[in-house]
Design a protein around this motif. Structure first.
Motif, mmCIF file in Angstrom:
data_model
loop_
_atom_site.group_PDB
_atom_site.id
_atom_site.type_symbol
_atom_site.label_atom_id
_atom_site.label_comp_id
_atom_site.label_asym_id
_atom_site.label_seq_id
_atom_site.Cartn_x
_atom_site.Cartn_y
_atom_site.Cartn_z
ATOM 1 N N LEU A 249 0.837 -1.209 0.000
ATOM 2 C CA LEU A 249 0.000 0.000 0.000
ATOM 3 C C LEU A 249 0.869 1.255 0.000
ATOM 4 C CD1 LEU A 249 -2.596 1.743 0.554
ATOM 5 C CD2 LEU A 249 -2.287 1.209 2.973
ATOM 6 N N ASN B 92 6.100 -8.128 -8.448
ATOM 7 C CA ASN B 92 4.881 -7.357 -8.237
ATOM 8 C C ASN B 92 3.802 -7.981 -9.117
ATOM 9 O OD1 ASN B 92 2.748 -5.588 -8.331
ATOM 10 N ND2 ASN B 92 3.977 -3.768 -8.813
ATOM 11 N N ALA C 38 3.038 11.981 0.322
ATOM 12 C CA ALA C 38 2.933 10.543 0.019
ATOM 13 C C ALA C 38 4.268 9.869 0.304
ATOM 14 C CB ALA C 38 2.546 10.342 -1.440
HETATM 15 P P1 ADP Z 1 0.733 9.631 -8.426
HETATM 16 O O1 ADP Z 1 -0.381 8.670 -8.353
HETATM 17 O O2 ADP Z 1 0.513 10.830 -7.519
HETATM 18 O O3 ADP Z 1 1.085 10.022 -9.809
HETATM 19 P P2 ADP Z 1 2.793 7.570 -8.112
HETATM 20 O O4 ADP Z 1 2.121 6.797 -9.155
HETATM 21 O O5 ADP Z 1 4.236 7.843 -8.288
HETATM 22 O O6 ADP Z 1 2.050 8.956 -7.811
HETATM 23 O O7 ADP Z 1 2.650 6.788 -6.767
HETATM 24 C C1 ADP Z 1 1.676 7.015 -5.852
HETATM 25 C C2 ADP Z 1 1.883 6.068 -4.709
HETATM 26 O O8 ADP Z 1 1.814 4.742 -5.210
HETATM 27 C C3 ADP Z 1 3.223 6.186 -3.989
HETATM 28 O O9 ADP Z 1 2.983 6.170 -2.597
HETATM 29 C C4 ADP Z 1 3.935 4.938 -4.422
HETATM 30 O O10 ADP Z 1 4.851 4.502 -3.455
HETATM 31 C C5 ADP Z 1 2.772 3.974 -4.561
HETATM 32 N N1 ADP Z 1 3.119 2.729 -5.280
HETATM 33 C C6 ADP Z 1 3.957 2.543 -6.310
HETATM 34 N N2 ADP Z 1 4.070 1.226 -6.604
HETATM 35 C C7 ADP Z 1 3.265 0.555 -5.739
HETATM 36 C C8 ADP Z 1 2.949 -0.829 -5.506
HETATM 37 N N3 ADP Z 1 3.486 -1.799 -6.227
HETATM 38 N N4 ADP Z 1 2.096 -1.117 -4.507
HETATM 39 C C9 ADP Z 1 1.543 -0.165 -3.760
HETATM 40 N N5 ADP Z 1 1.801 1.136 -3.934
HETATM 41 C C10 ADP Z 1 2.647 1.506 -4.894
#
Ligand code: ADP
Ligand code: MG
Length: 729
Positions: free
Chosen positions: A214, A356, A297
């Protein structure tokens, strides 16, 4: 001088709180956490091994070893100047709870010593009688106890009240019912682990553990503390029940792209540093769309840890804010007319082999595994959309969902154009008499479209409540003040259930003689067909979607009392019971608690509305009404012609009308509340509070009060105005 003007004049007098920065984040990261590395230093081999076994595989820790671990934790905590400890838990009130005890005690002969034994580590009895239990405690047992959760490390909280060792715990009744958010979450994570491992083993026998992940994104508002204190509605319910929108709000979108104001920037650095010490891996900070709105975040973590870290963060944010004479608003809708706040839950699952499960793979085979988990997620959301909707239902979130700024109350899934095409291909090409060449052709074709899919990542649909974003799903409908544990419990449970069914369906085809991968393709196809109506790529905020969704038979439940019904259907009971998450009585209890929370919140808002209307809105309005009346009288007496004061008269008439309306409606609202309060059935009462109190009176009273704000002499007005709360800092 009214609190409003004191607040305004004090604003410029604020001295800045200086926040010395660490040389490097890595230098302070985890410094207040009993990590495995620290455990290695403070524990014997035996104790360390036992702790590790408990964290990694849920093994029991025996009493003697528990004593050793407790001693080690105490030694570490004392080396950092800690004198007290607490079991830290997350009751259903929505905040965190602590009850502090000191290490200090007296031996039989009166010798003072410091001690912390295994019993104190493992189990504690807080007085549970004032935590919500939805009738459970009456039915079962008068007291609950907290039990150590070794999978979340102990930490030291050092803000405002000295240093306290916090032991993360779950909170359960003596007969085993969950009384908090964490106990069911841990069960759901275990359920999905088991189900996902079995499905993974179709593709890779080496997978022995699947851990859901998460990454939350926390949105919030910041307001000046003195201004906050001058708004009884913010103090009492976390949102403004009155206040005319300011001439300028978010239409220029200048806040989103602007730089972070200095005072807020200092605050952010301050709470970030406190967070780093506690191992919360914050990564981003930025302005959000609305004025005075921000987001932070972290890097994603295992769900269990991420949930603890989010609740900890909300706590830290509030504590650190007072150092800066600020208040952080975590409410979903603190201000009308501008965006509210959410908490996107980015979710995926990771294997112990480092994969993943929601990231497209590198080979046709791993891509089939990806497709399996991807389609199972869609099927889960489709089959249990109502339960997922219930998971995010709350009085404050009702202001946001479907308010054309946040995902609608209709649960749908966005997957992007390339994956839509992949699903379509599977649907069209998987046929009954598929042979191995067809199968491998299709696998290779799916594989080929993956690079395009990766490019598709940038094309995000921000209006979807549940969107695939390249390597994870993003559950966007979660409210900013919510504990993520609840939506995470539900999401992982429905995933577990769906994966279990998937395994059964595939196995039954295999038993009939189908080759494994062809069987998988067939079931995937069947799931796509069964759940494709939940897929929606268009604008989720549009009125057209509401119509279209209705045609598709998708639910659009806009209010919490009705959304919560999904938690106690036969289907839900079966789902939660067969996965060992909630028993019937636990579900009923939770349903009751959520309804009661809803009633109380609306009740408090209604009361504060009535009180403010009478004590803050009407007095200045009536005074100004008097001034105008005297003015007109004077002009008349002086022989001025009617045309000379007709404008004043018009204003006076308007003011009088709004005063009468406010006063009249407040009286009627009180009557409506009385009728609701007579009701004995919680659900009926919640629905009545929503439909007879909130819906009938809130907007209407506010309309007239906000008109008065515009008409009455500014220097008479008590409540800080939107432009002051949102733009002055
Ligand atoms: P945004 O949605 O604001 O563009 P990101 O896509 O970079 O930002 O990531 C948003 C959140 O999703 C971050 O907290 C990131 O760590 C999380 N995230 C990325 N990969 C995963 C994963 N495999 N499982 C859960 N959360 C993830
Ligand atoms: Mg996001």
């Amino acid at each position: 001088m009214s609190l409003r003007f004191t607040a305004l004049s004090n604003l410029t007098a604020h001295s800045e709180v200086s926040v010395p920065g660490p040389a490097k984040i890595t230098g302070i990261f985890n410094s207040n956490v009993f990590t495995l590395k620290v455990a290695r230093e403070y524990l014997s081999d035996e104790a360390y091994k036992s702790l590790l076994g408990s964290i990694k595989a849920g093994q029991k820790i025996d009493r003697a070893v528990a004593n050793q671990i407790a001693n080690g934790i105490r030694a570490w905590a004392e080396s950092k100047g800690v004198t007290h400890f607490t079991h830290w838990f997350q009751p259903l009130t929505g905040t965190t709870a602590e009850k502090h005890d000191s290490f200090f005690t007296l031996k039989g002969d009166g010798t003072p010593i410091e001690t912390f034994d295994g019993d104190a580590l493992i189990q504690q009895e807080p007085d549970a009688s004032s935590f919500p239990s939805g009738g459970l405690r009456v039915t079962f047992e008068a007291r609950g106890y907290t039990a150590w959760d070794p999978s979340s490390p102990a930490f030291i909280m050092e803000i405002s009240h000295g240093k306290t060792l916090c032991i993360p715990t779950i909170f359960v009744s003596y007969t085993g019912e969950s009384l908090d958010y964490k106990a069911p979450l841990l069960k759901a994570l275990e359920a999905v682990n088991k189900a996902a491992v079995e499905v993974c083993n179709y593709f890779d026998k080496n997978v022995t553990r699947v851990t859901p992940t998460l990454g939350w994104e926390q949105e919030y508002f910041l307001v000046d503390e003195a201004m906050f204190n001058a708004r009884p509605d913010l103090v009492m319910c976390g949102r403004t029940v009155f206040g005319h929108t300011s001439a300028k709000n978010q239409q220029l979108e200048d806040h989103y792209f602007g730089s972070i104001p200095e005072r807020f920037y200092n605050y952010m650095r301050d709470f970030e540093q406190e967070s780093y010490k506690l191992g919360i891996p914050l990564r981003t900070r930025h302005n959000e769309v609305a004025p005075a709105q921000f987001e932070c975040a972290p890097i994603f973590e295992e769900v269990n840890l991420a949930v603890d870290h989010n609740t900890l963060l909300m706590d830290i944010m509030a504590r650190v804010a007072s150092r800066h004479k600020l208040r952080v608003l975590l409410h979903e809708k603190p201000f009308a007319g501008i965006n509210g706040s959410g908490k996107h839950n980015n979710w995926s699952m990771a294997t112990d082999t480092g994969v993943n499960l929601l990231a497209p793979g590198k080979t046709p085979k791993t891509n089939l595994m990806f497709l399996t988990f991807f389609v199972n997620t869609i099927k889960a959301v489709h089959d249990y959309a109502d339960v997922l909707r219930a998971a995010i239902a709350s009085a404050p979130n009702d202001h946001r969902l479907g308010a054309n700024e946040a995902p609608p109350a209709i649960i749908s899934v966005f997957i992007g154009q390339y994956l839509s095409k992949v699903l379509n291909d599977v649907k069209e090409r998987v046929s009954k008499k598929m042979d191995e060449t067809d199968e491998s052709m299709l696998k290779i074709d799916i594989h080929k479209s993956i690079p395009e899919l990766l490019m598709d990542n940038t094309d995000r649909n921000r209006t979807s409540p549940f969107a695939f974003t390249g390597n994870k799903f993003e559950f966007r409908a979660v409210g900013s003040s919510a504990n993520c544990a609840n939506p995470m419990t539900i999401l992982n449970t429905i995933m577990a259930e769906t994966l279990k069914q998937f395994k059964k369906d595939v196995d039954s085809l295999i038993e009939k003689g189908e080759k494994k991968e062809i069987a998988i393709m067939h079931v995937i196809r069947e799931y796509i067909v069964a759940s494709e109506r939940i897929l929606f790529e268009g604008d989720g905020y549009s009125a057209d979607w509401e119509k279209e969704a209705e045609k598709r038979g998708l639910a659009n439940v806009k209010t919490t009392p009705l959304a919560l019904d999904a938690m106690v259907t036969e289907k839900a009971k079966k789902l939660f019971e067969s996965n060992k998450i909630y028993s019937h009585s636990e579900l009923e209890a939770r349903h009751e608690i959520e309804l009661e929370k809803y009633i109380k919140k609306v009740q408090i808002e209604s009361r504060i509305m009535g009180e403010l209307a009478t004590s803050h809105i009407l007095p200045p309005a009536i005074r100004y009404q008097n001034t105008l009346a005297n003015n007109i009288k004077g002009l008349k007496e002086a022989g001025v012609k009617e045309t000379g004061y007709s404008n004043q008269k018009q204003i006076l008439e308007k003011i009088s009308e709004h005063i009468n309306k406010v006063s009249d409606l407040v009286e009627k609202m009180i009557e409506a509340r009385k009728i609701c309060n007579e009701m004995t059935n919680t659900r009926t009462k919640a629905i009545a509070y929503q439909s007879q109190v909130k819906d009938v009176f809130f907007d209407e009273i506010r309309y007239h009060a906000d008109k008065l704000e515009l008409l009455v002499d500014d220097k008479e007005w008590y409540l800080p105005k939107y432009r002051e709360m949102l733009f002055l800092r």
